[in-house]
Every structure is written in structure tokens, then in C-alpha cells.
Design an enzyme around this catalytic site. Structure first.
Site, PDB file in Angstrom:
ATOM      1  N   ALA A   1      75.834   1.655  46.004  1.00 34.35           N
ATOM      2  CA  ALA A   1      75.766   1.174  47.391  1.00 34.35           C
ATOM      3  C   ALA A   1      74.556   0.270  47.581  1.00 34.35           C
ATOM      4  O   ALA A   1      73.481   0.705  47.992  1.00 34.35           O
ATOM      5  CB  ALA A   1      75.708   2.355  48.356  1.00 34.35           C
TER       6      ALA A   1
ATOM      7  N   PRO B   1      75.851  -5.754  55.411  1.00 34.45           N
ATOM      8  CA  PRO B   1      76.421  -6.872  56.167  1.00 34.45           C
ATOM      9  C   PRO B   1      75.555  -8.131  56.128  1.00 34.45           C
ATOM     10  O   PRO B   1      76.069  -9.244  56.082  1.00 34.45           O
ATOM     11  CB  PRO B   1      76.531  -6.306  57.589  1.00 34.45           C
TER      12      PRO B   1
ATOM     13  N   GLY C   1      74.004  -9.588  51.067  1.00 38.03           N
ATOM     14  CA  GLY C   1      74.965  -9.574  49.982  1.00 38.03           C
ATOM     15  C   GLY C   1      74.347 -10.224  48.759  1.00 38.03           C
ATOM     16  O   GLY C   1      73.774  -9.571  47.898  1.00 38.03           O
TER      17      GLY C   1
ATOM     18  N   TRP D   1      81.295  -3.312  51.848  1.00 41.09           N
ATOM     19  CA  TRP D   1      81.928  -3.792  50.629  1.00 41.09           C
ATOM     20  C   TRP D   1      81.553  -2.898  49.442  1.00 41.09           C
ATOM     21  O   TRP D   1      81.344  -3.376  48.327  1.00 41.09           O
ATOM     22  CB  TRP D   1      81.554  -5.250  50.315  1.00 41.09           C
ATOM     23  N   ILE D   2      81.501  -1.589  49.685  1.00 40.74           N
ATOM     24  CA  ILE D   2      81.107  -0.649  48.641  1.00 40.74           C
ATOM     25  C   ILE D   2      82.358  -0.102  47.950  1.00 40.74           C
ATOM     26  O   ILE D   2      83.172   0.587  48.564  1.00 40.74           O
ATOM     27  CB  ILE D   2      80.267   0.510  49.219  1.00 40.74           C
TER      28      ILE D   2
ATOM     29  N   GLN E   1     104.317 -31.552  24.839  1.00 47.23           N
ATOM     30  CA  GLN E   1     102.895 -31.716  24.535  1.00 47.23           C
ATOM     31  C   GLN E   1     102.001 -31.327  25.706  1.00 47.23           C
ATOM     32  O   GLN E   1     100.941 -30.714  25.507  1.00 47.23           O
ATOM     33  CB  GLN E   1     102.603 -33.162  24.127  1.00 47.23           C
TER      34      GLN E   1
ATOM     35  N   GLU F   1      78.783  -8.401  42.184  1.00 47.35           N
ATOM     36  CA  GLU F   1      77.666  -8.316  41.225  1.00 47.35           C
ATOM     37  C   GLU F   1      77.003  -9.673  41.009  1.00 47.35           C
ATOM     38  O   GLU F   1      76.556 -10.008  39.915  1.00 47.35           O
ATOM     39  CB  GLU F   1      78.119  -7.688  39.907  1.00 47.35           C
TER      40      GLU F   1
ATOM     41  N   SER G   1      79.169 -16.592  41.765  1.00 49.93           N
ATOM     42  CA  SER G   1      78.947 -17.665  40.791  1.00 49.93           C
ATOM     43  C   SER G   1      77.750 -18.524  41.162  1.00 49.93           C
ATOM     44  O   SER G   1      76.977 -18.952  40.287  1.00 49.93           O
ATOM     45  CB  SER G   1      80.205 -18.537  40.688  1.00 49.93           C
TER      46      SER G   1
END
Length: 381
Positions: free
Chosen positions: A116, A120, A123, A149-150, A269, A354, A357
Site C-alpha cells: 500500500a 490519490p 502516485g 489503486w492498491i 512479406q 510500479e 514509463s
């Protein structure tokens, strides 16, 4: 062991895991209810000894597990990864009592773990955490605030929670706690997400924690979080590689047998070149993931750089490969229940969680400039 190859034992183990995922785990995953923890699936991961290996193996073996499971059963892969992500801080920083209480149950699949960190308003900027840990007497705090978002919330049995113990101190003011799900004042709500596993929000209403709940030292929680992510970021890339390989395998089989314009699609091709590009990118991502994991296992100084590169390249590659696979399959790939329809939904999230990008690119640039010269990872000064 060279970072660019697998020894025969590991190669055989990867093949064995793919078979186990297809034969033992996929049927259990298909019986699960979307948006809920599939406890029978987690228990089978424990029975197969894979959860135990989260804590007895290195980063490369973690990558091989995630890649292999993802090839046949993304639900099993995610269940395994979430157990590791939520429980690794306990394994690495917990007290003997904490480890004895929770890790045996995690290993068997009897206890569901969750990590956790996200809030909000915090992030990508994890150092901006606002969940407060207010002192409440000697060696006691009260947690107040929100997490969102856990993964595995609100159905986890315990949470690794990161809270602010020193206001205004940035990353140096964060502390990690182990919080059981039944702690008074802790409530959770499920979020309706594009995900087969539960993702939820947590509310902390003066949740009591003590020194016995600390994971590591007060004020060192940001290091606990980043150390965990350095281990798991390359393996997120491995998850992506597994999905890319599954999409590539399906595309090779489909284009070899699908007749169009007087012959198989593979004879065109434009099709053959797209398949070649998919294979090229998948293998490049795989090698970078293995290199990052090997660097972690060997204690290399450039792990944050390699981990960020591996996650970035692999997740962006998987998005490309799955999208190309759908295009080459045509409308059939978008039908509910088709393996590529499933992968098309699953492949998007790893580019966000995690560390999105964009964050990985920032880490890469920071580490390159910190090194003092614009050279690539592993290149001699």
C-alpha cells in the site's frame, strides 16, 4: 553466469513452469471471480512451492517464474507477484515476530499480502505521501488518510503501508508499517477496474500502530519501498515478456495456417516482416530483463538504472507485440474469451504501475547524469 544466457537447469525449469501454468493453474484461474482474490489459485501456487521461492530465490529466478506463468496464465502470475510485493518488506525488514506470524502463511497461500504505497495525490511522486502517522504516546502512532489503486485491497489479510511520520521531510519522513486488515479504523472499498484481481481504496481513521508494527526504522520507509521496487521492476518486465511471447507464439501459429491471397499469411512479406519485428523486440526485452535481474543478484551498483531500463523496454515492447498480434489475427482476436483479447486487456496496466514509463525515463536520465558520463549500463568508463 552471463547475463545473456540461461543455464540448462534454468531453461528446463522455465519450460516446466509453463507447463504447470497451463495444466494446473489455468483451470483454477478460469474458475475465479473477476475482481476478487482467487484463494484456491493462490493456495495452489503455495502447494507447488512457488510462493516459497519468492523468498529463497534471487531476482533472476523471480523473473523466470513471472515470465513463465504469464505465458499461460496471467492471473497466476499476478497472484504470485502480489504476494511477493506485499510480503517482501516483511521478509527483508520485518522483526522475527513479524516474519514468524505472516511469512509461513504467505508461503502456503493462506494469507494474502498487499503493498500500500499509492495515494490519490501521490502516485508517480511517491515521496509526496500524505497518509499521516501521528504520535500517540510512547512508540505508538495513529494512521490517518487514504490509499488508492492498491492491488488485493480490500481483500488482503495484511498491508505493507507507507506513512508520513515527519511532515515536510520529503522522502526522509516516510515510515513503513505492517498493518493487519482487521486493525480498528481500517476500511476498504473495491474499485471497478480493468483487472482480474481486486484493486481498491483504503481509508485509515486513526488506525493504531506501535513499534511492533514497524518495518525497518522510523523515517526509512522510502528506502524500504524503493528497495522492494528495485527487485520487482525487472520482474514486471518479465511479466511483460511472458505476455509478448504468448502473443508472438499465437501469431506464428495463426499466420502459418491462415490462408489468404492464395497461400498462408506467413508467405506475405508484410506479415512475415511484422512477425520478425515482434520476435526481435521480444528477445531484446527478455535479454535486458535477465541482465537487470542478474545485476541485482550480483549486487551491481547500477541496479536502479538497469531495473528502470528493463521495465520500460519490456512493458512498451509487450504493448507493441500484443497490438500487432491482434492486428494480424483480425476481428477474431477481439472476441471475448480469445487469448489475445485477454492479453490486450492485461498488457496495458504494467506501463503504469510500479512506476509509469515516464518515471522510468526520468530514473534512467537521473542515473546516467549521476554517473557523470553519458555511457550506457555496463559499458566500461
Amino acid at each position: 553466469m552471463p547475463a545473456f544466457s540461461l543455464d540448462p537447469e534454468r531453461a528446463a525449469w522455465r519450460a516446466e513452469l509453463r507447463a504447470l501454468a497451463a495444466e494446473r493453474l489455468r483451470p483454477l484461474a478460469e474458475k475465479g471471480e473477476p475482481g476478487h482474490v482467487n484463494r484456491p489459485l493462490v493456495a495452489e501456487l503455495g502447494h507447488l512451492g512457488l510462493l516459497d521461492r519468492l523468498f529463497t530465490s534471487g531476482a533472476l529466478d523471480l523473473c523466470l517464474m513471472r515470465e513463465s506463468l504469464a505465458h499461460a496464465c496471467t492471473e497466476a502470475e499476478t497472484a504470485l507477484a502480489l504476494q511477493g510485493l506485499g510480503a517482501h518488506p516483511v521478509h527483508a525488514h520485518g522483526t522475527p515476530a513479524q516474519r514468524a506470524r505472516w511469512l509461513p502463511a504467505v508461503r502456503t497461500g493462506g494469507a494474502i499480502a498487499a503493498f500500500a504505497l499509492t495515494e490519490p495525490g501521490a502516485g508517480s511522486d511517491a515521496a509526496a505521501l500524505a497518509l499521516s502517522a501521528t504520535p500517540d504516546g510512547t512508540a505508538r502512532w495513529r494512521l490517518s488518510g487514504s490509499k488508492c489503486w492498491i492491488s488485493n485491497a480490500p481483500e488482503a489479510d495484511f498491508y505493507t503501508v507507507f506513512a508520513r511520520t515527519a511532515p515536510g521531510a520529503g522522502a526522509r519522513g516516510v515510515t513503513a508499517f505492517l498493518v493487519p486488515a482487521d486493525r480498528p479504523g481500517l476500511a476498504g472499498t473495491a474499485l471497478d477496474m480493468l483487472s482480474p484481481h481486486p484493486i481498491g481504496a483504503l481509508e485509515f481513521d486513526a488506525v493504531p500502530v506501535t513499534a511492533d508494527d514497524l518495518l525497518g526504522e522510523p523515517g526509512r520507509g522510502f528506502g524500504v519501498a524503493m528497495g522492494t521496487l528495485d527487485l520487482f521492476r525487472p520482474s514486471v518486465g518479465a511479466f511483460a515478456v511472458g505476455m509478448a511471447q504468448a502473443a508472438l507464439d499465437a501469431t506464428i501459429a495463426h499466420t502459418a495456417r491462415r490462408e489468404a491471397f492464395g497461400g498462408p499469411l506467413s508467405a506475405q512479406q508484410t506479415v512475415a516482416h511484422q512477425v520478425a519485428e515482434m520476435a526481435l523486440r521480444t528477445e531484446a526485452a527478455r535479454l535486458m530483463v535477465y541482465a537487470a535481474a542478474t545485476a541485482y543478484d550480483e549486487g551491481a551498483p547500477d541496479v536502479p538504472l538497469r531495473a528502470a531500463m528493463a521495465k520500460l523496454l519490456a512493458t512498451e515492447t509487450a504493448q507493441y507485440v500484443v497490438d500487432r498480434a491482434v492486428q494480424l489475427h483480425g476481428a477474431r482476436a477481439l472476441r471475448r474469451g480469445h487469448p489475445l483479447e485477454h492479453l490486450y486487456r492485461e498488457v496495458r496496466a504494467p506501463r503504469i504501475y510500479e512506476g509509469a514509463s515516464e518515471i522510468q525515463r526520468g530514473i534512467i536520465a537521473r542515473e546516467l547524469y549521476r554517473a557523470g558520463a553519458p555511457r550506457t549500463a555496463g559499458e566500461a568508463p
